[in-house]
Each structure stands twice: as C-alpha cells, then as structure tokens.
Design a protein around this motif. Structure first.
Motif, mmCIF file in Angstrom:
data_model
loop_
_atom_site.group_PDB
_atom_site.id
_atom_site.type_symbol
_atom_site.label_atom_id
_atom_site.label_comp_id
_atom_site.label_asym_id
_atom_site.label_seq_id
_atom_site.Cartn_x
_atom_site.Cartn_y
_atom_site.Cartn_z
ATOM 1 N N SER A 93 0.827 -1.214 0.000
ATOM 2 C CA SER A 93 0.000 0.000 0.000
ATOM 3 C C SER A 93 0.852 1.251 0.000
ATOM 4 O O SER A 93 0.390 2.318 -0.369
ATOM 5 C CB SER A 93 -0.953 0.009 1.200
ATOM 6 N N SER A 94 2.108 1.129 0.410
ATOM 7 C CA SER A 94 2.989 2.288 0.299
ATOM 8 C C SER A 94 4.406 1.819 0.064
ATOM 9 O O SER A 94 4.784 0.706 0.437
ATOM 10 C CB SER A 94 2.920 3.132 1.577
ATOM 11 N N LYS A 107 4.179 5.808 -7.657
ATOM 12 C CA LYS A 107 3.469 6.524 -8.729
ATOM 13 C C LYS A 107 3.489 5.710 -10.019
ATOM 14 O O LYS A 107 2.476 5.576 -10.710
ATOM 15 C CB LYS A 107 4.145 7.896 -8.931
ATOM 16 N N ALA A 108 4.672 5.176 -10.343
ATOM 17 C CA ALA A 108 4.802 4.397 -11.583
ATOM 18 C C ALA A 108 3.874 3.191 -11.554
ATOM 19 O O ALA A 108 3.197 2.872 -12.534
ATOM 20 C CB ALA A 108 6.250 3.957 -11.778
ATOM 21 N N LEU A 123 -9.219 0.784 -9.284
ATOM 22 C CA LEU A 123 -9.066 2.240 -9.253
ATOM 23 C C LEU A 123 -8.849 2.727 -7.825
ATOM 24 O O LEU A 123 -8.117 3.688 -7.582
ATOM 25 C CB LEU A 123 -10.287 2.898 -9.888
ATOM 26 N N LYS A 124 -9.478 2.029 -6.876
ATOM 27 C CA LYS A 124 -9.252 2.398 -5.472
ATOM 28 C C LYS A 124 -7.786 2.155 -5.110
ATOM 29 O O LYS A 124 -7.167 2.944 -4.389
ATOM 30 C CB LYS A 124 -10.147 1.564 -4.549
ATOM 31 N N ALA A 125 -7.217 1.067 -5.611
ATOM 32 C CA ALA A 125 -5.809 0.781 -5.325
ATOM 33 C C ALA A 125 -4.922 1.865 -5.911
ATOM 34 O O ALA A 125 -3.956 2.312 -5.281
ATOM 35 C CB ALA A 125 -5.434 -0.593 -5.887
ATOM 36 N N VAL A 126 -5.252 2.274 -7.136
ATOM 37 C CA VAL A 126 -4.483 3.344 -7.776
ATOM 38 C C VAL A 126 -4.474 4.573 -6.884
ATOM 39 O O VAL A 126 -3.447 5.223 -6.665
ATOM 40 C CB VAL A 126 -5.081 3.674 -9.164
ATOM 41 N N LEU A 146 -2.228 4.103 -3.812
ATOM 42 C CA LEU A 146 -0.809 4.222 -4.160
ATOM 43 C C LEU A 146 -0.407 5.674 -4.358
ATOM 44 O O LEU A 146 0.718 6.069 -4.096
ATOM 45 C CB LEU A 146 -0.504 3.427 -5.435
ATOM 46 N N ARG A 147 -1.352 6.453 -4.866
ATOM 47 C CA ARG A 147 -1.016 7.841 -5.132
ATOM 48 C C ARG A 147 -1.131 8.710 -3.899
ATOM 49 O O ARG A 147 -1.009 9.928 -3.982
ATOM 50 C CB ARG A 147 -1.921 8.390 -6.248
ATOM 51 N N GLY A 148 -1.439 8.081 -2.766
ATOM 52 C CA GLY A 148 -1.433 8.844 -1.524
ATOM 53 C C GLY A 148 -2.803 9.060 -0.935
ATOM 54 O O GLY A 148 -2.948 9.553 0.172
#
Lengths: 375, 302, 282
Positions: free
Chosen positions: A323-324, A332-333, A365-368, A371-373
């Motif tokens: 998750s981080s 981000k990638a 999409l939730k995972a995206v 990951l993006r914070g």
C-alpha cells in the motif's frame, strides 16, 4: 617488443575495443531502445514477477506502457508461488498471482498488501491426439478429468471418455495418456486442483489441492512437468497423446485444441466471453469492493459455478502491491501501470483474456488512489 | 625487507579470496539445509513425496535422477573420449589428427545451453522415434527399459546429452595425458612387434589412474549440470529404475522450486539438503580426480 | 595367439575405435548444423536489427531482437572475467612465489576443487546474499555469480600460464636486483604474455556461456536495452534457456538465432587463441 607480441596486444585490444564499442552503441542506440537515456537520468523501472497465467497479457501491456510513458516495466513469468515469495522478500515491487491471499496470509498482511483483480481468464484443458480432427473439441466431465489426472483412466479409448464423446468415440486411439502438469509453484495448478476437488471430491481430495502437489501420475510414470504455463503448452504441443491444463490464451495462440467441460448444470461448455461472464456473475456480489478486502473465498466460489452457460474453470488473476513504498516514484509508476491496465488496457486484450466487469475495475481504481497517496 | 617485498605479502589477502568464497558457500548451504536433516532425518532421503500442502519433502526422485543421469553420461563419454584419444594421438595422420583435435577443442567452448536446446528439440525427438521404441519393444524384460517411452523427455535423453556435452572435456584431458607418456614406452612396444591394439592395451594400463581421474572429474561435472537436464529430462517427480521414464535431478528441481521455496516452511531447507549432497559429492570427486592426476604426472615424469 | 588372430583382433579394435570416434563427433557436428540451419534464417532476415531490437512478446508478429541480452552478456561477462583474472593472477603468483609453503598448497587444492561446485548453487548463494541485500535481481549480482563460477577456469589457465615461466628468468631478474613486485610485472606477465592472453579469453568464453548462475540473479529485462548495473538485465544464454521452454514459435526462432549468435561470439575468441598459439609455435 617483437612483432609477435605486437600482434597479441593488437588482438586483445581489438577485442576489448569491440566489446566497448558494441556496449556503448547499444546503450545509446539509434532510437531503438524505447527509453531515451542520458547518462545522468535513469528511467524508472518497476520489476514484477509471478504467475505465468496472465503473463502474455502483462507482457503486452508492459511493452505498450513502456512505449507510451518511458517507465520500464519488467515481468518475470516464474509462477504465482515464486512471485509471492519475491514480493515478501521485497525483491520485486509487484507480484502477480492467480489465487488471492488465503485467510491466513490475508490476516498476516492485512492493510499492507493491496490485491487487485486485474485480469480475467480461464483454465482450459488442452490435448494432443493426432487422430482427433482439429475442429472437434473433446468433451470431459470433472470426474473424468480427476480420474485422468490421478492416473486411474490410463488410455484415450477408455469407455468413460468414449461415453461422453459419442461422435468421435471410434477415433479415440488405444494409447496411454501422458499427463502434463506444472513443475513449479503454480497458481494455475491451484485453480485446476481446486476445481477438481470441487467437481469430484471423492476422487480428488483436499490433500491434492495446492500450488505444488505430489502428483500421483508421476508415480505411475505417465507424468511430465513443465515450467510455467509456457512449459506445459510446449510439452503438450510436442508430446503425442498428452493432456494438460493451461490458460486459454496459450492454447489459442498456439492453435491447440480446447476441451469442452461439463458444468454443474450438465452442459458441455467452451470458454467464451459469455461462458466466462456467466461464471463471474456467481461471485460479483461476493467480491470485496476494496483492494484491502479479503478475497480468499472468491476463487473457489467461481469454480464449477452454476448457470447453464457457465464455464467451470474461470478465475481472476491478481496483482499484489504494497500500500505504500519508500520510493515515491515507484508508487506513482505502479499506480500509472495499474491504471493503464484497467482502462486503456481493457481495449488491448489478447484472445484468451476477458473484459473486467466495471465493479471489478473500481476495486483497482481504489488501489491506484491508495498508491497515489489517497485512502 | 624492501618496499616491493612487503607489498608482495599483501597478495596473500586476495589469494585467499577464492578459498573464502568456497568456504562461505559451503557454510551457507550447510546451515540452511541442517533443519531438514534434523527434522526429517532419513525420510528426507527415502521419501518420494514433494508436497508443500502437507509439508512432506522427500529427495529420493531427485537423488536417483542425479545419479542415473550422471552414470549414463559416464557410460557415453568414456569409450568415446578414449577412442578420440587414440585417434588423435596415434591412429590419424598428422594433418587429420590436428583437425580432429581442433574440432574437439572448439566444441569444448560451446555453452551448455546450446546442447540443451539441441538435445531438447532435435535429439530427443529423433531418439524417441527410433531408439526408445526399439529398446522398449525388444528389451523390456530388462528393468531399465521396462516402461513405455511416452516422449523423448526422459532420463536416458538427459544422460546422453550430458555425456555428449562432456566429450570435448574428457577427450582433452586424455589426449594431454597420452602426450605425457614418454614416447620410449610406445616405441619399445612397437619394436617388440606389438600390434596396435596391444600397444593400446599397454597405454591404457599405464593411463589407468588418469582414466579413473577423468571419469571422476566428468562425473563431478555431470552431477551439477543444470540447463541440459532441465531441457531434456521431463521434470516428473518420480524415482524410477526405468531409463525411458521422465525424471528429475537435484539441479533441475532447484530451477523449478527455488524461487518459491521461501514461502513454504520446510521447503527451502529440503532443497538445500539436496544441493548439499550433490555439492559435497561433486567437490569430493573433483578433489580426488585432481589429486590422482598430479600423482600420476609425478610418476610419469619420474 | 596366432598371428592371423592377432591381426584380426587388431583390425576389429581399430574399427571400433574409429567408429566410436566418429560416433562421438557426429552429434557435435549435428548440433552445429542444427544451430546454423535454425539460427541463420532469423539472423539473415533481421540483419543488424537482431542485435538492436527488443525481444518479442507472445503476440508479436516481428521476431524482434536480443539487444538487452547481448548488452547484459557483454557487460556481466567482462566484469566477471576482469575480476576473476585479477584474482587468479594474484593467487597464482602467490602460490608460485611461495611454492613450497603449506598455505599455498592448501590454496591450490581448494581452488582446484572449486571446479566441483554446481553453478546453480552459486546462483542460490548469490540470490540469498547479494540479491536480497540489493533489493532485486540485477546486473551486478549476475556479474558476481558469474565471477564465482569462472574463478576455477581463470585459475586453471592462468596458473598454468605462470607455471610455464622458467625458474631461471625469475632468478635472473631477482639477482639483477629487481624487486618482487617488478618480477611479477616484467618476468611473469611479460614472458607468459601469450598464455595469459589465452587464459583471459578462455575465461571470457566460459562467462559468456554460463546460464545457471544467472537464473536467479539477473532478472529478465525485455522492455529496454540497459537500465543500469543495479537494475535487472538480461543475458543471451538466459534468454535462450527461457525461450526454449516456451510454446511460441517466434520465441523459438529468437532462441535459435541467439544460439547461433552465441556460437559466433564464443568462436571468435577461440580463433583468436589459435592465432596466439600458432605464433607461439613459430
């Protein structure tokens, strides 16, 4: 310094120069490498490993994604088990696995690992019997398959196989069946053995369900082990009278025949968009709506599912990410790559993989977002 | 002591580098594999199951396959390398002998993966269609050929390709040894009226230690070979006396199982245990072979 | 035994030897032939782009190329060869200088036995140490694994190269007042120059051909030619191995083409060594 020694030095130096030049040329490359690099800035690389089940699709996505964004994605198709091991070892940043984390692993890694179902595929039974015409698909029931893989049905012209294939029963040869299975730790094996246990529990017990199992057919001497879906497909292709299990895309790409399998409702079905979706419908309400959820029941619920049109061996394939990450660029990638797979990537599916229902896309999409914070 | 001399002693440190690495690897393999021996004891070596779901790990199929394929490779390589030695050393005229020798040397530089590629694709199919079916049809009363060959991927193929890949190495070793024999022995034999084959008999008995050493060294290499076996053996986890059956060796099994073994408790030590056994045997044979050669050299030059 | 019987046996034995010798060489030639026949078409079809293009994906129509593999092989083999040769020269010099001390005998025996380590175990070791420490399989880890794998080869050739230097050169140099370190440079490496060069090339060949050490340590980079020493890479032998296990015909074509290329890459140094040796004979 004599003339001989001069020649020696020239030869060695020439070799060294050739090596250096070639390396330099290739690194700088006349625009051939998809990433333009200056010696100063390195492109971002995200490395993944795992299941061979989704590998052709992932490799295709990775190639397109790298061309598009310059982020280099590497994927090693080494099996779901090895992929997980590498993710837990932190030698890759994403891993692909056909089975989701089971209850035990899920509770261990809850909150730390995101599971994203990002590929929908089917396990097909493929075979190599020269006497059977290419346009004919042999029929099998779960019970027959269990008996074949266990070694109790040993010949192609066994009465039980003939019984479900009346049209071509006379063509079935008097030859021994060679069973091709996986030699490595495989999610595809887990899916197939899970199905066999569900469809024929008296023949295929729980001790024979897993990523790597003790194959009874090996003991009998009629088993072959292939490394990855790739190895299995290759062995079946080159071994007459063999049978095995691979992801649908492998059979389709190699032009190998696919069997019709009897579903729970009694119909013999091939994997198609329709029959796969019919299986998914059985679980679409049971799937967690967040990548942080527990997916451990989803896989078995989809196997041997009900519905007249259902194909009985359907599964999602998951990508596991943390998750981080320490390195923000990596996170981000990864998020960009997963986003690509869930959106544009759905229009670039290889035959053998099927469109994700929108509810499943939302999980990704939730995972995206995470990951993006976001949260 | 002058400056240059002192600097020389610093060389001691890097000289020990290679030995240090060897020691580290030995220690690593031993410590990781120890739990497997302690927990499982003898069943580690006698069980034929590899079942992570029930945490049952047995190495017998891998060990049997390793030994069988290595033995087959020795059977293949020994007569052939001996013959090449006689051809290059004595039988062939100078020009042809040089060409032959050069060809053998060139083949020695070939990467094993190419042997594996060719063996798995080309040779296995050829052997399956011709030799194997014949062997089973006519010699199936011998346990070695009692199982039906269902494909070209089996222990025999792996052993044969392994043997073929070692021909250059073994031949070079023997040719060097042949050349080391003082010519007066051979000249004396011929002047006494020996026929060629009798001289060869003499040569062979003179070279006996070297022959044994070459077998040991070849065996040492065969035990650890990975790529050739992985591409030709069929990867079936079974311990079978039948050579026409698919099988597995320790190295090929490591290729399949190593990366995932980290998440199955007990699997990694079991895998390492197999590695330890193969490594120790390999090192032993290698060491003995080298000792034999240097001893023989000493005798010959004396 | 009568004369004619001995004659007959003689002929029989010779016939068997010739037959076995030919039988032995036959598969080797067949192998070269297969590699050439299967490997030539893709090389000819793609020409230079075979070494500048990226490998194909299962769905690719073009067979692509092996650029990442070629670069990875050259870089990792060069690093491994360099380090192995340096280490071997140093060890050999030490044991030569201190030929009669016990430590040197021990070192010799140990390094010689090194020949017996299965290279897959080297790969396991480097994975558990270097790769886990560095965080991912990469070119440096692969180079280290290769280094360990070719150390015995380097030692074998270089120690015999140095052994061929006769005592009198060394003694002459020392008696002239050369310091030991200069004896190293001018006497050993000077007089044995040709064999040392051969040894370097032989070590390089070994490194280029090894596959098992790379299995767990190199990774499998396909979407870029080179991403840096501390990132995953690729190698020709590794690529051949992985693609040989796949069912895709385009992968097989690439594997054969790569095999032929590998063959050429390995034969060039061999021919170079021939040149060196021929010069030595004159």
């Amino acid at each position: 310094m004599g003339p001989t020694q001069k020649k020696v030095i020239v030869a060695v130096v020439a070799l060294a120069v050739a090596i250096a030049l070639t390396s330099y040329y290739l690194i700088q490359g006349p625009g051939r490498s998809t990433v333009t690099q200056s010696p100063v800035k390195q492109a971002i690389t995200i490395s993944g490993a795992g299941a061979s089940f989704p590998a052709p699709q992932i490799l295709e996505w990775a190639r397109e994604f790298t061309k598009k964004t310059g982020i280099v994605v590497t994927y090693s198709s080494i099996g779901s088990g090895a992929g997980r091991a590498m993710l837990f070892n932190r030698t890759v940043v994403f891993a692909c696995s056909d089975p989701p984390l089971d209850k035990k692993l899920y509770s261990e890694h809850q909150g730390k690992i995101l599971q994203v179902p990002w590929i929908l595929g089917a396990v097909v039974i493929t075979y190599n019997v020269p006497e059977i015409p290419r346009d004919v698909s042999l029929n099998f029931t779960g019970m027959i398959l269990a008996l074949i893989f266990k070694g109790e049905i040993s010949k192609w012209n066994d009465a039980r196989i003939k019984e479900v294939n009346p049209r071509v029963a006379h063509l079935l040869p008097d030859k021994e069946i060679v069973v091709v299975h996986r030699s490595d730790s495989s999610g595809t094996t887990r899916v197939l053995t899970g199905y066999l246990n569900k469809a024929a529990p008296d023949v295929w017990g729980k001790d024979l369900v897993g990523f790597t199992i003790d194959w009874p057919i090996d003991r009998i001497g009629r088993g072959l082990g292939g490394k990855g879906n790739e190895g299995v497909a290759k062995l079946i292709n080159t071994t007459s009278y063999s049978i095995g299990y691979v992801e649908a895309s492998y059979a389709l790409t190699a032009g190998m025949p696919m069997a019709k399998i009897m579903n729970r409702d009694g119909y013999f079905v091939l994997p198609t968009e329709e029959s796969v979706m019919s299986a998914v419908e059985n679980v679409v309400d049971k799937i967690p709506d967040s990548p942080l959820g527990d997916f451990s029941d989803v896989m078995d619920a989809m196997l041997d599912a009900s519905g007249p049109k259902t194909y009985p061996i359907v599964t999602f394939s998951y990508v596991f990410v943390y998750s981080s990450y320490e390195d923000g660029d990596v996170a981000k990638a990864l998020s960009d790559f997963i986003y690509y797979a869930l959106t544009e990537g759905q229009n670039k599916l290889i035959p053998g993989y099927y469109r994700l229902p929108s509810k499943v896309v939302d999980i990704g999409l939730k995972a995206v977002n995470i990951l993006r914070g976001g949260s | 002591m002058r400056k240059g001399d002192r600097a020389f002693y610093l060389l001691l440190v890097p000289s020990l580098f290679s030995s240090a690495i060897l020691m580290l690897i030995l220690i690593h393999v031993t410590t990781v594999s120890l739990p497997a021996f302690v927990d499982r004891g003898l069943s580690l070596l006698t069980s034929v199951m590899w079942s992570p779901p029930t945490q049952d790990y047995g190495l017998l199929p891998a060990l049997v396959g390793t030994i069988l394929t290595s033995l087959i490779s020795i059977v293949v390589v020994t007569p052939i390398s001996l013959s090449i030695m006689f051809l290059v050393g004595d039988l062939l005229p100078r020009g042809l002998s040089r060409v032959f020798h050069r060809l053998v040397e060139v083949m020695g530089a070939l990467p094993t993966v190419i042997y594996g590629l060719w063996g798995g694709f080309t040779l296995s199919r050829f052997l399956h269609g011709t030799v194997y079916t014949w062997l089973h049809d006519y010699l199936s009363y011998i346990p070695l050929f009692s199982c039906r060959p269902l494909s070209g991927q089996n222990i025999l193929t792996a052993g044969v390709v392994l043997g073929i890949s070692m021909i250059p190495y073994a031949s070079s070793l023997l040719i060097e040894g042949y050349r080391a024999i003082p010519s007066r022995y051979i000249e004396t034999a011929y002047s006494l009226g020996f026929y060629r084959f009798e001289t060869y008999g003499l040569v062979t008995s003179i070279m006996k230690p070297l022959l044994i050493a070459s077998i040991m060294l070849s065996m040492s290499r065969a035990l650890g070979e990975t790529t050739i076996v992985a591409l030709t053996i069929g990867n079936a986890y079974v311990a079978s006396p039948c050579l026409l059956s698919p099988g597995i060796t320790v190295s090929a099994w490591i290729v399949s199982q190593f990366e995932s073994a980290f998440i199955y408790p007990g699997a990694l030590p079991a895998l390492y245990a197999g590695a330890l056994l193969v490594m120790v045997l390999s090192l032993l044979l290698s060491f003995l072979g080298i000792m034999l050669i240097s001893k023989w050299r000493g005798v010959i030059y004396g | 035994m009568g004369r004619s019987t001995r004659k007959a046996i003689n002929l029989l034995v010779i016939a068997v030897i010739v037959a076995l010798g030919v039988l032995g060489l036959l598969p080797l030639i067949w192998l070269l032939y297969s590699t050439a026949v299967n490997g030539l078409p893709p090389l000819l079809e793609k020409g230079l782009s075979f070494i500048t293009d990226l490998p194909p994906t299962p769905m690719s129509t073009d067979i692509g190329g092996i650029a990442p593999a070629l670069v990875g092989t050259l870089i990792s083999s060069s690093i491994a060869t360099l380090l192995a040769v340096v280490s071997a020269v140093i060890s050999s010099l030490f044991t030569r200088e201190y030929m009669y001390s016990r430590i040197s005998g021990f070192i010799e025996a140990v390094v010689r036995s090194f020949n017996g380590i299965p290279t897959i175990i080297v790969s396991m070791y480097v994975y558990t140490t270097v790769v886990l420490w560095m965080g991912e399989p990469n070119v440096v880890a692969a180079s280290i694994a290769l280094l360990i794998a070719v150390l015995p080869t380097a030692h074998y050739y270089l120690s015999s190269a140095l052994r061929s230097v006769e005592e009198r050169y060394r003694e002459a140099a020392l008696s002239l007042g050369f310091r030991r370190i200069h004896v190293l440079r001018y006497v050993y490496l000077g007089v044995a120059r040709r064999q040392v060069a051969s040894g370097i090339l032989m070590t390089f060949i070994r490194a280029v051909g090894e596959t098992a050490p790379l299995l767990f340590t190199m990774g499998f980079l396909t979407n870029s030619v080179f991403q840096g020493l501390n990132r995953p890479g690729n190698a020709i032998s590794l690529l051949i191995f992985i693609y040989a296990l796949s069912p895709y015909t385009n992968y097989h074509t690439v594997a054969w083409g790569a095999a032929l290329l590998l063959l050429i890459l390995v034969l060039i140094p061999v021919l170079l060594i021939e040149v060196l040796v021929k010069e030595a004979r004159k």
